[in-house]
Structures are given as C-alpha cells and as structure tokens.
Enzyme design. Structure first.
Site, PDB file in Angstrom:
ATOM      1  N   HIS A  48     -66.155   0.233 -35.391  1.00 28.37           N
ATOM      2  CA  HIS A  48     -66.964   0.584 -34.371  1.00 28.37           C
ATOM      3  C   HIS A  48     -67.072   0.168 -33.091  1.00 28.37           C
ATOM      4  CE1 HIS A  48     -69.389   2.306 -38.377  1.00 28.37           C
ATOM      5  NE2 HIS A  48     -68.185   2.895 -38.199  1.00 28.37           N
TER       6      HIS A  48
ATOM      7  N   SER B  39     -55.389   2.596 -35.902  1.00 26.91           N
ATOM      8  CA  SER B  39     -54.575   3.674 -36.263  1.00 26.91           C
ATOM      9  C   SER B  39     -53.582   4.487 -35.524  1.00 26.91           C
ATOM     10  CB  SER B  39     -55.594   4.665 -37.156  1.00 26.91           C
ATOM     11  OG  SER B  39     -55.945   4.145 -38.274  1.00 26.91           O
TER      12      SER B  39
ATOM     13  N   GLU C 231     -49.802  11.823 -28.375  1.00 28.13           N
ATOM     14  CA  GLU C 231     -50.520  10.831 -29.379  1.00 28.13           C
ATOM     15  C   GLU C 231     -49.145   9.942 -29.763  1.00 28.13           C
ATOM     16  OE1 GLU C 231     -51.525   8.378 -32.068  1.00 28.13           O
ATOM     17  OE2 GLU C 231     -53.075   9.943 -31.268  1.00 28.13           O
TER      18      GLU C 231
ATOM     19  N   ASN D 161     -51.716   7.683 -35.330  1.00 26.02           N
ATOM     20  CA  ASN D 161     -51.312   8.922 -36.255  1.00 26.02           C
ATOM     21  C   ASN D 161     -52.274  10.073 -35.376  1.00 26.02           C
ATOM     22  OD1 ASN D 161     -53.474   7.328 -37.930  1.00 26.02           O
ATOM     23  ND2 ASN D 161     -54.059   9.723 -37.892  1.00 26.02           N
TER      24      ASN D 161
ATOM     25  N   MET E 214     -58.258   7.573 -36.221  1.00 23.48           N
ATOM     26  CA  MET E 214     -59.061   6.709 -37.121  1.00 23.48           C
ATOM     27  C   MET E 214     -59.782   7.813 -37.980  1.00 23.48           C
ATOM     28  SD  MET E 214     -59.347   3.566 -38.224  1.00 23.48           S
ATOM     29  CE  MET E 214     -59.415   2.376 -36.815  1.00 23.48           C
TER      30      MET E 214
ATOM     31  N   ASN F   8     -65.653   6.182 -28.264  1.00 21.59           N
ATOM     32  CA  ASN F   8     -66.803   5.129 -28.591  1.00 21.59           C
ATOM     33  C   ASN F   8     -66.761   4.347 -27.363  1.00 21.59           C
ATOM     34  OD1 ASN F   8     -67.052   6.601 -30.660  1.00 21.59           O
ATOM     35  ND2 ASN F   8     -66.032   5.248 -32.103  1.00 21.59           N
TER      36      ASN F   8
END
Length: 518
Positions: free
Chosen positions: A448, A128, A48, A130, A134, A482
């Site tokens: 999205h 994002s 990550e 982290n 998100m 997504n």
C-alpha cells in the site's frame, strides 16, 4: 477494447494522441473510463510495460478457474524475475510467514536498494508488471478513509469516492450474508464499538466483488474499471509490453512521451499534449525523474502501512452450509469484516476467512472457521522517507535505479506495539489462536505504498501535484494512483486512489473540451 497486443511483431505504435496514460492499474483505467464517457472524441493511448495475462484485459487472476492457467497469468505478471513453475499460486499460502522478504504470487521484489545502512528500508517492496497492475492480484478491499485519513482540501471527496465505488464495482453486501459473518462482527463489536462514531463501527468490509447468477464470486480488476464504455471506445488503444521512457516537456509544457516497444526494443515518440503517469507509487516518480521533472517533493513522504497479522479458529460455531465451490472463488463462510481506523485507534483491521489453517490442526475444521486478522497502521509521515533514483545506474528495465530510504519512528514502534495488543484482543473475542503469536510483516509487505507524488493545496515544495493530479509547473502532466494520497492512512488505499483519478480525468476532459470548442 482496441489493442495492439495481437499485432504482428513489427507492430507500429500510434504516432499521436490527445491523452497518453502510462500504467493500466485501477487509477489509469479510471482515467480511460471517465474520458471515454465524457470526451468521446478524445484519442486515448494507454501503454503498459507488462503483457495481457487475463481475458478481458485487466481482469483478476482469481477469476481464472483453471489452476494451471491462473499460475501462468501470475508468472507472466512477475516482470523480469518470474518464479519457477513450482512456486505457489495461492495468495494465502504462507499468510503468516515471518520471511524477511515476504513475496506474494503475481509480484516481484525490488532486487536491490531496498534498505540503506542503519535504516529499516522496504525489504518487501514489490511490483506487478501486467495489464491491470496489482489489481489483477489484490484482495478487493475498498474501505472509505475516515477522520484524519481524509484529504481536507478536496471538498468533493465523498462524491469522488461514490464515483470510485461505481467504477470498481464495490459492494458492501456481496459477502454480508456469509453464514458466520454476523457472528464474527457481533463478537468484534462487543470489544470495539463502545467509543466509536456510528460510521466507524465494526462492519462488513466493502469489496470490489460481485456474484454471478450461479452464486460464484467474481473479483474486480482493472477490467471492471475500464467497463464497456472503454472497451467499446474506438478511439482508445491499449498497448501492452510498452515502456514509458521519458515524458517530453518543453518550456513547462508536455509535448509527448518516448515509448520503448518491449518486443522490438525500438524507441518510438508519441506526441500528445497530455500524459498521465499512473505507474504505481515507485515507478511513477521514477518516470518523472527520468524525464527531468524533479519537484522538491518527488519521491518523498513515502508511506507504507506497517502490518501485523494473526490467525484464530472461531470458537463455538456450528458447521455452516457450503457456499461456492468454484476453484477460483473463496467459499463465503465467514466473509470479510472491518474494524475501521479512528484517530484514537490509528490502525485499520480486517478479518477474513482463510481457505485453510496456516498450521496443521487436529480433528475436523469447520469451513470458514479459520480467520486471518490483518491490522494496518498509519505511518508517521516523514519527508526523509523517500525513494531516490540514480542518475547513473539502471534497473532491470533500463530505468534509473531505485534506492529506498525508510525508517520507522519511535511513534511507529509505539503504534505497532499497540496494534499487536489490539489484534490479540480481537483474536480473543473471536476464538483461539493458531500458529503462535502475531507476526509483524517486514516493511513493504502491505503493498500500500503512498505519498511519493503527493497532492497539495498549494505549490509550497511539500507536494508534487495539485488537487487534480496535475504536476506543479508542468502543464499537461498528471500523476495518478496511491502515490498522490498525502495523508497518513491505515485503510486500503485503492478506492481513494481511484477517486482522486476521477478528479484528474474530469479536469482533462474540461481542458480537451475547451481546446476542441475553439
């Protein structure tokens, strides 16, 4: 959960793994969870680019009770350009903002390349960085797709959605008993239910949330998807602050990945026969491009959901009992209601209480009586809507710079106009408007994003991966999130993205089992 996060500065990344997962959001976490459950002998390494910002890793920042700690977690998620300490930590602040580049706490905007001349672009495109992605900052809405939103070549989609709900901890009842929820839904139903099939009636929004014994709400993040099965897996390793630079592919077969340790700047080669890229809908195709994996559909069919918002004050409601008062929890007074998408009604509506009015109001305000309405539209899909990557210029992480091509069609403008009328009608059913007319958010504000590594039934050049997420022509390379969704959707996509990740993880588990059984 095994992690190198607290190791010394000279930490050494693993040299090899059976599966490497790039990205720690819900889809990446779903791969880790399913593999931990079904292939306990598999060595799994997850990288990550961002830091761990919450405990357990990947948990929702809204669950952090201390406001200052929550703010620090949000700032740490904002990648290379965090906001200063004075920036808001409340995701509902400026809910109805008409800013040209709308920003939300815990995210950072694409710095450049978000709009090309003569196009609409995605000025609110955001990320994002982290552990948890998100999902450390989301609203937790997990509706199921319906009618043309569904993927017709995935025959077991409903079972996969069931599994996605299990992993995300989805509940249709956590806020269903909010004191004003029944009244909100009854008013909406009078205007919308008459011509709808039963499963598309107005209903409580399924949410990734649960209640504690004390009655407080706890929002699901990637931590819930990881579950104890992943955290207790001694062969799972989470490496934060590590950037996937290039997937190593030889003769159409994955051999591993080059990883940059963001602490030391060193590049480390991690060998593996399987790499899953679940780095969001913009950074997943970016890594494939950087790796020389460029199927014709890579980055194309980019799909954001045009969004309109409105706010009303419920009329003729009585003061409701006080709910949870925890700093980080919403006080469940009117809950979250859902007006589902249908082919004849190509938008998805959610009505959720706001903690405060977006504009000053005179007199006392009944708690929960200010509700925000958000209508998401299904986009007219175009191959030309795409994210391109520069072979020469780089972004703030040193990866190929992005350039967004994105245009709203005449059909999109008609859908937006109809959605504006629909959201006004919904508001009139509920109460009196506050803050003026509905606002159309700038493209990209929905967060999205979909379609950029879309799946397909056959390799005909219009998709990037097969129905299990494996990239066409590249054995062992999977894409997730997504971005794999190929249909025009209006509903929140996270549940669908997780469901499709389950299918991919199961495919990998079968492959690993076959390899280890020889």
């Amino acid at each position: 959960m095994s992690s190198l996060s607290d190791a010394a500065p000279e930490r050494r990344l693993p040299d090899s793994a059976d599966v490497v997962i790039v990205g720690s959001g819900p889809a990446g976490a779903a791969y880790a969870r399913i593999l931990s459950e079904t292939s306990p002998a598999a060595r799994i390494v997850m990288i990550e680019v961002g830091p761990i910002v919450s405990d357990p890793p990947g948990s929702h920042v809204k669950n952090i009770a201390d406001n200052a700690e929550r703010a620090r977690a949000q700032r740490a998620s904002e990648g290379p350009r965090p906001q200063d300490d004075a920036a808001s930590t409340n995701t509902m602040d400026d809910y109805a903002s008409d800013a040209a580049r709308l920003w939300r706490p815990g995210t950072y905007l694409l710095a450049s390349g978000y709009r090309q001349p003569g196009e609409d672009g995605l000025p609110a495109a955001a990320f994002s960085s982290n552990v948890g992605g998100m999902a450390a900052h989301w609203t937790g809405a997990c509706p199921r797709p319906g009618q043309s939103e569904r993927i017709d070549f995935v025959p077991d989609l409903d079972e996969l959605l069931d599994e996605g709900e299990r992993l995300l901890g989805v509940s249709a009842t956590a806020l269903a008993d909010a004191p004003l929820a029944d009244e909100v839904q009854a008013r909406l139903a009078r205007g919308f239910d008459a011509d709808r099939p039963a499963d598309r009636h107005v209903q409580t929004m399924p949410l990734a949330v649960h209640r504690t014994a004390e009655g407080n709400l706890v929002w699901s993040g990637a931590d819930v998807v990881f579950g104890e099965e992943t955290r207790a897996n001694p062969l799972f390793t989470l490496v934060p602050e590590a950037l996937g630079r290039r997937v190593i592919v030889e003769d159409g077969v994955v051999r591993g990945i080059d990883v940059e340790d963001r602490r030391s700047g060193e590049i480390h080669r991690l060998t593996s026969p399987v790499v899953v890229v679940a780095a969001d809908s913009l950074r997943t195709p970016q890594l494939l491009f950087a790796s020389g994996v460029t199927p014709p559909a890579l980055g194309r069919y980019l799909n954001d959901q045009p969004q309109i918002v409105h706010a009303v004050r419920l009329r003729d409601v009585e003061d409701a009992p006080t709910g949870s008062t925890a700093d980080s929890a919403i006080t469940a007074q009117s809950g979250v209601s859902w007006v589902p998408f249908t082919d004849d009604y190509p938008y998805h509506g959610q009505v959720m209480q706001l903690d405060a009015s977006p504009v000053p109001l005179e007199g006392d305000v009944i708690p929960g009586s200010i509700v925000g309405l958000g209508w998401f539209c299904a986009k007219d899909l175009q191959e030309s809507d795409r994210v391109e990557f520069s072979p020469d210029d780089v972004d703030e992480y040193g990866m190929p710079a992005m350039r967004i091509h994105y245009t709203l069609t005449e059909r999109d403008h008609r859908t937006l106009a109809d959605a504006a009328e629909a959201i006004i009608a919904a508001g009139e059913l509920l109460g009196d408007p506050v803050g003026g007319d509905p606002i159309t958010f700038p493209p990209g504000a929905s967060l999205h994003y979909q379609g950029t590594v879309r799946m397909g039934e056959v390799d005909d050049g219009t998709s990037v991966c097969d129905p299990h997420g494996e990239v066409w022509g590249t054995r062992g390379l999977f894409v997730a999130g997504n971005g794999v969704i190929p249909t025009a959707t209006a509903c929140n996509p996270t549940l669908t993205g997780v469901a499709l990740a389950v299918a991919g993880a199961r495919r990998i588990a079968r492959t690993l089992d076959a390899l280890t059984s020889k």
